[in-house]
Motif scaffolding. Structure first.
Motif, PDB file in Angstrom:
ATOM      1  N   ILE A  95       0.828  -1.215   0.000  1.00  0.00           N
ATOM      2  CA  ILE A  95       0.000   0.000   0.000  1.00  0.00           C
ATOM      3  C   ILE A  95       0.860   1.262   0.000  1.00  0.00           C
ATOM      4  CG2 ILE A  95      -1.705   1.303   1.307  1.00  0.00           C
ATOM      5  CD1 ILE A  95      -2.866  -1.344   2.264  1.00  0.00           C
ATOM      6  N   ALA A  96       1.837   1.312   0.913  1.00  0.00           N
ATOM      7  CA  ALA A  96       2.663   2.519   1.027  1.00  0.00           C
ATOM      8  C   ALA A  96       3.505   2.751  -0.219  1.00  0.00           C
ATOM      9  CB  ALA A  96       3.554   2.410   2.263  1.00  0.00           C
ATOM     10  N   ASN A  97       4.209   1.713  -0.668  1.00  0.00           N
ATOM     11  CA  ASN A  97       5.043   1.869  -1.857  1.00  0.00           C
ATOM     12  C   ASN A  97       4.202   2.029  -3.116  1.00  0.00           C
ATOM     13  OD1 ASN A  97       7.501   1.761  -0.526  1.00  0.00           O
ATOM     14  ND2 ASN A  97       7.704  -0.453  -0.733  1.00  0.00           N
ATOM     15  N   GLY A  98       3.025   1.400  -3.123  1.00  0.00           N
ATOM     16  CA  GLY A  98       2.153   1.531  -4.282  1.00  0.00           C
ATOM     17  C   GLY A  98       1.765   2.971  -4.539  1.00  0.00           C
ATOM     18  N   ALA A  99       1.448   3.715  -3.486  1.00  0.00           N
ATOM     19  CA  ALA A  99       1.089   5.124  -3.637  1.00  0.00           C
ATOM     20  C   ALA A  99       2.269   5.928  -4.192  1.00  0.00           C
ATOM     21  CB  ALA A  99       0.638   5.693  -2.297  1.00  0.00           C
ATOM     22  N   THR A 100       3.468   5.613  -3.725  1.00  0.00           N
ATOM     23  CA  THR A 100       4.663   6.317  -4.204  1.00  0.00           C
ATOM     24  C   THR A 100       4.920   6.029  -5.676  1.00  0.00           C
ATOM     25  OG1 THR A 100       5.687   6.240  -2.003  1.00  0.00           O
ATOM     26  CG2 THR A 100       7.151   6.574  -3.881  1.00  0.00           C
ATOM     27  N   ILE A 101       4.832   4.762  -6.067  1.00  0.00           N
ATOM     28  CA  ILE A 101       5.088   4.395  -7.455  1.00  0.00           C
ATOM     29  C   ILE A 101       4.037   4.987  -8.381  1.00  0.00           C
ATOM     30  CG2 ILE A 101       5.166   2.440  -9.064  1.00  0.00           C
ATOM     31  CD1 ILE A 101       7.681   2.752  -7.383  1.00  0.00           C
ATOM     32  N   ARG A 102       2.776   4.992  -7.963  1.00  0.00           N
ATOM     33  CA  ARG A 102       1.730   5.597  -8.791  1.00  0.00           C
ATOM     34  C   ARG A 102       1.982   7.092  -8.986  1.00  0.00           C
ATOM     35  NH1 ARG A 102      -3.222   4.120 -10.390  1.00  0.00           N
ATOM     36  NH2 ARG A 102      -3.204   2.241  -9.085  1.00  0.00           N
ATOM     37  N   HIS A 103       2.406   7.752  -7.915  1.00  0.00           N
ATOM     38  CA  HIS A 103       2.716   9.180  -8.003  1.00  0.00           C
ATOM     39  C   HIS A 103       3.858   9.426  -8.997  1.00  0.00           C
ATOM     40  CE1 HIS A 103       3.712  13.281  -6.781  1.00  0.00           C
ATOM     41  NE2 HIS A 103       4.940  12.885  -6.490  1.00  0.00           N
ATOM     42  N   LEU A 104       4.895   8.609  -8.915  1.00  0.00           N
ATOM     43  CA  LEU A 104       6.020   8.763  -9.838  1.00  0.00           C
ATOM     44  C   LEU A 104       5.600   8.474 -11.277  1.00  0.00           C
ATOM     45  CD1 LEU A 104       8.881   7.082  -7.760  1.00  0.00           C
ATOM     46  CD2 LEU A 104       8.662   9.503  -8.330  1.00  0.00           C
ATOM     47  N   ALA A 105       4.765   7.482 -11.456  1.00  0.00           N
ATOM     48  CA  ALA A 105       4.305   7.134 -12.808  1.00  0.00           C
ATOM     49  C   ALA A 105       3.550   8.296 -13.438  1.00  0.00           C
ATOM     50  CB  ALA A 105       3.418   5.892 -12.746  1.00  0.00           C
ATOM     51  N   GLN A 106       2.737   8.961 -12.659  1.00  0.00           N
ATOM     52  CA  GLN A 106       1.990  10.102 -13.180  1.00  0.00           C
ATOM     53  C   GLN A 106       2.915  11.269 -13.505  1.00  0.00           C
ATOM     54  OE1 GLN A 106      -0.752  10.571  -9.931  1.00  0.00           O
ATOM     55  NE2 GLN A 106      -2.176   9.009 -10.709  1.00  0.00           N
ATOM     56  N   ASP A 107       3.911  11.502 -12.641  1.00  0.00           N
ATOM     57  CA  ASP A 107       4.849  12.603 -12.879  1.00  0.00           C
ATOM     58  C   ASP A 107       5.759  12.333 -14.070  1.00  0.00           C
ATOM     59  OD1 ASP A 107       3.839  14.066 -10.810  1.00  0.00           O
ATOM     60  OD2 ASP A 107       5.437  13.606  -9.392  1.00  0.00           O
ATOM     61  N   LEU A 108       6.067  11.060 -14.313  1.00  0.00           N
ATOM     62  CA  LEU A 108       7.000  10.705 -15.389  1.00  0.00           C
ATOM     63  C   LEU A 108       6.282  10.247 -16.660  1.00  0.00           C
ATOM     64  CD1 LEU A 108       9.619   8.742 -13.255  1.00  0.00           C
ATOM     65  CD2 LEU A 108       9.871  11.050 -14.186  1.00  0.00           C
ATOM     66  N   ALA A 109       4.963  10.388 -16.704  1.00  0.00           N
ATOM     67  CA  ALA A 109       4.204   9.997 -17.891  1.00  0.00           C
ATOM     68  C   ALA A 109       4.765  10.713 -19.119  1.00  0.00           C
ATOM     69  CB  ALA A 109       2.730  10.333 -17.708  1.00  0.00           C
ATOM     70  N   GLY A 110       4.958   9.968 -20.190  1.00  0.00           N
ATOM     71  CA  GLY A 110       5.535  10.533 -21.397  1.00  0.00           C
ATOM     72  C   GLY A 110       7.002  10.210 -21.572  1.00  0.00           C
ATOM     73  N   PHE A 111       7.663   9.748 -20.501  1.00  0.00           N
ATOM     74  CA  PHE A 111       9.056   9.326 -20.619  1.00  0.00           C
ATOM     75  C   PHE A 111       9.116   8.053 -21.452  1.00  0.00           C
ATOM     76  CE2 PHE A 111      12.647   6.761 -18.965  1.00  0.00           C
ATOM     77  CZ  PHE A 111      13.694   7.608 -19.325  1.00  0.00           C
ATOM     78  N   LEU A 128       2.090  -1.848 -11.852  1.00  0.00           N
ATOM     79  CA  LEU A 128       1.423  -0.609 -11.471  1.00  0.00           C
ATOM     80  C   LEU A 128       2.031   0.575 -12.205  1.00  0.00           C
ATOM     81  CD1 LEU A 128      -0.480   1.056  -9.710  1.00  0.00           C
ATOM     82  CD2 LEU A 128       1.246   1.011  -7.896  1.00  0.00           C
ATOM     83  N   TYR A 129       3.361   0.642 -12.237  1.00  0.00           N
ATOM     84  CA  TYR A 129       4.009   1.754 -12.926  1.00  0.00           C
ATOM     85  C   TYR A 129       3.669   1.749 -14.418  1.00  0.00           C
ATOM     86  CZ  TYR A 129       7.406   5.027 -14.722  1.00  0.00           C
ATOM     87  OH  TYR A 129       7.981   6.095 -15.363  1.00  0.00           O
ATOM     88  N   ALA A 130       3.736   0.578 -15.036  1.00  0.00           N
ATOM     89  CA  ALA A 130       3.463   0.483 -16.468  1.00  0.00           C
ATOM     90  C   ALA A 130       2.042   0.947 -16.785  1.00  0.00           C
ATOM     91  CB  ALA A 130       3.678  -0.951 -16.940  1.00  0.00           C
ATOM     92  N   GLU A 131       1.074   0.507 -15.980  1.00  0.00           N
ATOM     93  CA  GLU A 131      -0.315   0.870 -16.244  1.00  0.00           C
ATOM     94  C   GLU A 131      -0.581   2.346 -15.963  1.00  0.00           C
ATOM     95  OE1 GLU A 131      -2.651  -1.827 -13.951  1.00  0.00           O
ATOM     96  OE2 GLU A 131      -2.440  -3.473 -15.406  1.00  0.00           O
ATOM     97  N   ALA A 132       0.002   2.875 -14.887  1.00  0.00           N
ATOM     98  CA  ALA A 132      -0.263   4.267 -14.518  1.00  0.00           C
ATOM     99  C   ALA A 132       0.466   5.259 -15.412  1.00  0.00           C
ATOM    100  CB  ALA A 132       0.133   4.499 -13.059  1.00  0.00           C
ATOM    101  N   SER A 133       1.615   4.854 -15.955  1.00  0.00           N
ATOM    102  CA  SER A 133       2.399   5.769 -16.794  1.00  0.00           C
ATOM    103  C   SER A 133       2.091   5.621 -18.276  1.00  0.00           C
ATOM    104  CB  SER A 133       3.899   5.528 -16.582  1.00  0.00           C
ATOM    105  OG  SER A 133       4.276   4.253 -17.078  1.00  0.00           O
ATOM    106  N   GLY A 134       1.596   4.437 -18.663  1.00  0.00           N
ATOM    107  CA  GLY A 134       1.370   4.174 -20.080  1.00  0.00           C
ATOM    108  C   GLY A 134       2.620   3.727 -20.806  1.00  0.00           C
ATOM    109  N   SER A 135       3.720   3.570 -20.084  1.00  0.00           N
ATOM    110  CA  SER A 135       4.977   3.160 -20.702  1.00  0.00           C
ATOM    111  C   SER A 135       4.950   1.674 -21.051  1.00  0.00           C
ATOM    112  CB  SER A 135       6.146   3.438 -19.760  1.00  0.00           C
ATOM    113  OG  SER A 135       7.363   2.925 -20.292  1.00  0.00           O
TER     114      SER A 135
END
Length: 224
Positions: A95-111, A128-135
């Motif tokens: 839960i804790a790390n998931g929130a952090t990774i989702r936040h990073l994925a949104q900030d780095l979207a487009g990389f 989670l990162y792949a789905e939230a960032s679209g990478s």
């Protein structure tokens, strides 16, 4: 010029940064962390190491926005949480790390460069990162780490160099990892390693010695 970004300045971030400085795989290491003092300390450590080892790699602390200018990014942040799990301990930070990774994925979207995820539970965090960032260029290091540890343990147990051991661990990183024991070899094909009851020690055809290592689930990994 090539730059690799490290997000997270804990033990894993230190290890990755040290590796990059020593190997020279890039020209610049960019470090970002939610804890600024940790990032400053890691950069100072890497710069000292670069000077002592005559490495040309330079380290810099940067804001998260600068990470999009890197050629590749390593994600290894750890959120603050108490890990009181006695089994499957890597899932404690879900839960804790998931929130952090989702936040990073949104900030780095487009990389568009490759992203390597190290944060546990690494398999879940990678998806989670792949789905939230679209990478589409996201990799987790779980089974690679398990494979490296498996080969090292076998090499030490059998008293051989690590390069003499060939074997893999697949599946989810942690308690559910699967050891491919049936395809594990030591000293490679054609290198007899006689054991009691092994035909290769009685004049039979030489074959690699296969050790069935049993700290976890086993699976036959031979091609069908």
């Amino acid at each position: 010029m090539t730059a690799i970004g490290i997000i997270g300045a804990g033990a894993v971030g230190q290890g990755v940064g040290t590796l990059l400085v020593h190997t020279g795989w890039c020209d610049t290491v960019m470090v970002s962390s939610f804890h600024g003092r940790s990032a400053d300390g890691l950069v100072t450590h890497l710069e000292d190491m670069s000077a002592v080892s005559a490495s040309s790699v330079r380290a810099h602390r940067v804001d998260l926005a600068w990470m999009k200018s890197c050629d590749a990014i390593v994600l290894c942040p750890r959120a603050a949480f108490a890990n009181d799990h006695t089994t499957d301990i890597r899932m404690a930070g879900l839960i804790a790390n998931g929130a952090t990774i989702r936040h990073l994925a949104q900030d780095l979207a487009g990389f568009t460069g490759p992203v390597v995820v190290v944060t546990n539970p690494v398999d879940v965090m990678t998806r989670l990162y792949a789905e939230a960032s679209g990478s589409t260029r996201v990799w987790g290091i779980g089974s690679s780490t398990d494979t490296a540890r498996y080969r090292l343990i076998l090499a030490r147990t059998m008293g051989v160099p690590t390069r003499a051991v060939y074997g893999h661990v697949i599946g989810e990183h942690g308690d559910l990892a699967v050891i491919c024991a049936s395809s594990t070899t030591v000293n490679g094909p054609g290198r007899p390693d006689p054991r009691p009851g092994d035909p290769s020690g009685d004049g039979g055809p030489a074959r690699p010695y296969r050790r069935r290592y049993r700290p976890g689930p086993l699976r036959s990994c031979r091609p069908s």
